[in-house]
Scaffold this motif. Structure first.
Motif, PDB file in Angstrom:
ATOM      1  N   THR A 185       0.930  -1.082  -0.264  1.00 49.10           N
ATOM      2  CA  THR A 185       0.056  -0.219  -0.271  1.00 49.10           C
ATOM      3  C   THR A 185       0.724   1.053   0.110  1.00 49.10           C
ATOM      4  O   THR A 185       0.331   2.127  -0.996  1.00 49.10           O
ATOM      5  N   PHE A 223      -4.327   4.095 -12.217  1.00 51.50           N
ATOM      6  CA  PHE A 223      -4.699   3.474 -11.184  1.00 51.50           C
ATOM      7  C   PHE A 223      -4.411   1.594 -11.960  1.00 51.50           C
ATOM      8  O   PHE A 223      -4.011   1.043 -11.026  1.00 51.50           O
ATOM      9  N   GLN A 270      -0.910   0.621 -11.377  1.00 53.88           N
ATOM     10  CA  GLN A 270      -0.421   1.128  -9.603  1.00 53.88           C
ATOM     11  C   GLN A 270      -1.012  -0.552  -9.236  1.00 53.88           C
ATOM     12  O   GLN A 270      -0.522  -1.468  -8.847  1.00 53.88           O
ATOM     13  N   PHE A 271      -2.323  -0.807 -10.032  1.00 46.78           N
ATOM     14  CA  PHE A 271      -3.526  -1.949  -9.366  1.00 46.78           C
ATOM     15  C   PHE A 271      -2.151  -3.232  -9.652  1.00 46.78           C
ATOM     16  O   PHE A 271      -2.628  -4.300  -9.045  1.00 46.78           O
ATOM     17  N   PHE A 283      -0.815  -6.117  -7.226  1.00 50.07           N
ATOM     18  CA  PHE A 283      -1.051  -7.335  -7.393  1.00 50.07           C
ATOM     19  C   PHE A 283       0.041  -8.015  -7.313  1.00 50.07           C
ATOM     20  O   PHE A 283       0.118  -9.349  -6.507  1.00 50.07           O
TER      21      PHE A 283
END
Length: 118
Positions: A71, A81, A84-85, A89
């Motif tokens: 995080t 985004f 980032q995801f 992951f």
């Protein structure tokens, strides 16, 4: 830098407390802990030697570290985004595999392995 460290510590403590309390609740209800079972099977540990309450503390710390590290790292990146995801992951799976592998080997070295396994 100070903001990132403070953010890391806050997320770490929140995740640790929630994770620890949920595991303790499962133990009191007599339910099985999947992560403990996974470690017992994967590293051929003796269930008689394993103390679930003791392992809950370490597992909660590992989980809190993984979630807070990913995080914090992801929020520092200034990219879209979706990237980032995807990076988060991959990091989560890499950290889960590596940290639980290290913890399992640590348990084997401490003598929690079954006697009949060579």
């Amino acid at each position: 830098m100070v903001y990132d460290l403070l953010f890391f510590l806050i997320v770490f403590l929140l995740v640790y407390i929630i994770n620890y309390l949920s595991y303790i609740k499962k133990i009191k209800k007599g339910k099985k802990l999947e992560l403990v079972d996974y470690l017992v099977i994967r590293f051929k540990l003796s269930p008689k030697k394993i103390k679930a309450r003791k392992m809950v503390l370490t597992i909660s710390l590992i989980n809190a570290f993984i979630i807070s590290l990913v995080t914090t790292f992801i929020t520092m990146l200034k990219i879209s985004f979706i990237w980032q995801f995807m990076i988060g992951f991959v990091l989560v799976f890499a950290l889960i595999y590596s940290l639980y592998e290290i913890y399992g080997r640590f348990l084997v070295n401490k003598g929690y392995r079954k006697e009949d396994v060579k």
